[in-house]
Design a protein around this motif. Structure first.
Motif, PDB file in Angstrom:
ATOM      1  N   GLU A 266       0.800  -1.235   0.000  1.00  0.00           N
ATOM      2  CA  GLU A 266       0.000   0.000   0.000  1.00  0.00           C
ATOM      3  C   GLU A 266       0.831   1.283   0.000  1.00  0.00           C
ATOM      4  O   GLU A 266       0.296   2.374   0.148  1.00  0.00           O
ATOM      5  CB  GLU A 266      -0.977   0.017   1.184  1.00  0.00           C
ATOM      6  CG  GLU A 266      -1.938  -1.152   1.193  1.00  0.00           C
ATOM      7  CD  GLU A 266      -2.883  -1.116   2.374  1.00  0.00           C
ATOM      8  OE1 GLU A 266      -2.769  -0.190   3.203  1.00  0.00           O
ATOM      9  OE2 GLU A 266      -3.728  -2.020   2.475  1.00  0.00           O
ATOM     10  N   VAL A 267       2.134   1.170  -0.164  1.00  0.00           N
ATOM     11  CA  VAL A 267       2.983   2.355  -0.160  1.00  0.00           C
ATOM     12  C   VAL A 267       3.037   2.961  -1.571  1.00  0.00           C
ATOM     13  O   VAL A 267       3.080   2.244  -2.565  1.00  0.00           O
ATOM     14  CB  VAL A 267       4.401   2.002   0.338  1.00  0.00           C
ATOM     15  CG1 VAL A 267       5.423   3.022  -0.134  1.00  0.00           C
ATOM     16  CG2 VAL A 267       4.422   1.944   1.861  1.00  0.00           C
ATOM     17  N   THR A 281       1.735   5.466   3.090  1.00  0.00           N
ATOM     18  CA  THR A 281       0.529   4.651   2.942  1.00  0.00           C
ATOM     19  C   THR A 281      -0.712   5.526   3.019  1.00  0.00           C
ATOM     20  O   THR A 281      -1.827   5.039   2.870  1.00  0.00           O
ATOM     21  CB  THR A 281       0.436   3.596   4.062  1.00  0.00           C
ATOM     22  OG1 THR A 281       0.279   4.266   5.328  1.00  0.00           O
ATOM     23  CG2 THR A 281       1.663   2.710   4.095  1.00  0.00           C
TER      24      THR A 281
END
Length: 323
Positions: A266-267, A281
């Motif tokens: 999710e970065v 994130t």
């Protein structure tokens, strides 16, 4: 793509992130691949080609917020401890100064220590009373096993733990000799805290909340940084700043941390307020930058310095009159 070819490629990529040897990384990758249905295997292949995202599958995130918090504490202490390693005689700013040589990421990661690193790490970790405050990591306790040491934080869930591999009685004694030597040289007592969480530790934690955020993701990928002379970290809550001497390349490290298979889940990239590159994130931030490298011309003079007592735990009484 053939099964063996896919396994080898994934194993090599994981090892680049973690520093694991082949016998540590390959069985994990093979087991994960074996359990994947065909459509999921094809998605892994697509991710390797930049056409999908399977981050978190072959290099997992911590299973809980408490585990994440513990790993963040360990990373901060380890990067602080690297400064001790630079003063190992002969002192050097160019010699690699990393506490960890590899990490086996799992629910409870196994950390493999670099040579001479246990003493400096214990100095930064072990909680002790100093006048009216707590030095080291408040609430940290060590559970020793025949060939390992387990680290826990009393204020977190008991399942949150990290293992220091290869720490037997002999290694522990060497590490504690360093700690006590440094404390004695600084005129400090070795009043280590054990047992239940103390009132002093509770007060310390109330005033100094633990770091959290993406430090755990960096710890699980520490192998990316071991070719730099050292790594420093500055956490502030959910935000982390990482810096190292110019060598690895910030874009290269960012690409690894964004990798569609072994990157941080999710970065995404974000602007950095202090130079370098930022990753986020949306809730947790990580900023990367390189600083000027050490000057090789200073190495001989640095290595010849006779440090006074209290500067390094490797200090020994001089063998000839000083001055």
């Amino acid at each position: 793509m053939a099964r063996s070819s896919l396994t080898e490629r994934l194993t090599d990529l994981r090892r680049a992130c973690t520093g694991e040897n082949l016998s540590q990384a390959a069985p994990v990758v093979k087991h994960l691949l074996h359990d994947l249905p065909d459509d999921r295997r094809e998605r892994v292949v697509d991710a390797l080609n930049g056409e999908a995202d399977v981050r978190g599958l072959f290099l997992p995130d911590p299973p809980s917020d408490d585990q994440r918090a513990l790993e963040c504490v360990i990373l901060q202490s380890a990067t602080d401890a690297s400064a001790h390693l630079q003063l190992k005689p002969p002192a050097s700013m160019l010699r690699p100064a990393h506490v960890f040589r590899s990490v086996e990421p799992s629910d409870a990661p196994r950390l493999h220590l670099a040579e001479h690193a246990l003493g400096p790490l214990l100095y930064e970790l072990l909680p002790r009373h100093e006048d009216r405050w707590v030095a080291g990591v408040a609430g940290l306790r060590v559970v020793r096993h025949p060939r390992a040491a387990e680290l826990r934080l009393l204020d977190l869930d008991a399942t949150a733990r990290v293992v220091l591999a290869g720490v037997d009685d002999a290694a522990w004694d060497v590490g504690m000799k360093y700690v006590r030597n440094l404390l004695r040289g600084r005129g400090l007592a070795d009043d280590f805290i054990d047992g239940p969480l103390t009132a002093a530790e509770r007060a310390h934690l109330a005033e100094h909340p633990r770091p959290t955020g993406l430090g755990s993701a960096v710890l699980r990928r520490y192998g990316l940084f071991t070719n730099a002379p050292w790594l420093r970290s500055l956490p502030q809550g959910d935000q982390w700043w990482l810096e190292w001497p110019a060598s690895l390349g910030v874009p290269t490290i960012a690409d690894w941390l964004l990798h569609p298979v072994f990157g941080i889940p999710e970065v995404r990239e974000t602007p950095s307020p202090g130079g370098g590159l930022g990753l986020t994130t949306g809730w947790r931030d990580l900023y990367l930058r390189e600083v000027d490298p050490p000057n090789p011309d200073h190495e001989d003079a640095l290595g010849a310095v006779e440090w006074p007592e209290g500067v390094t735990g490797w200090w020994e009484p001089p063998t000839r009159p000083v001055g």
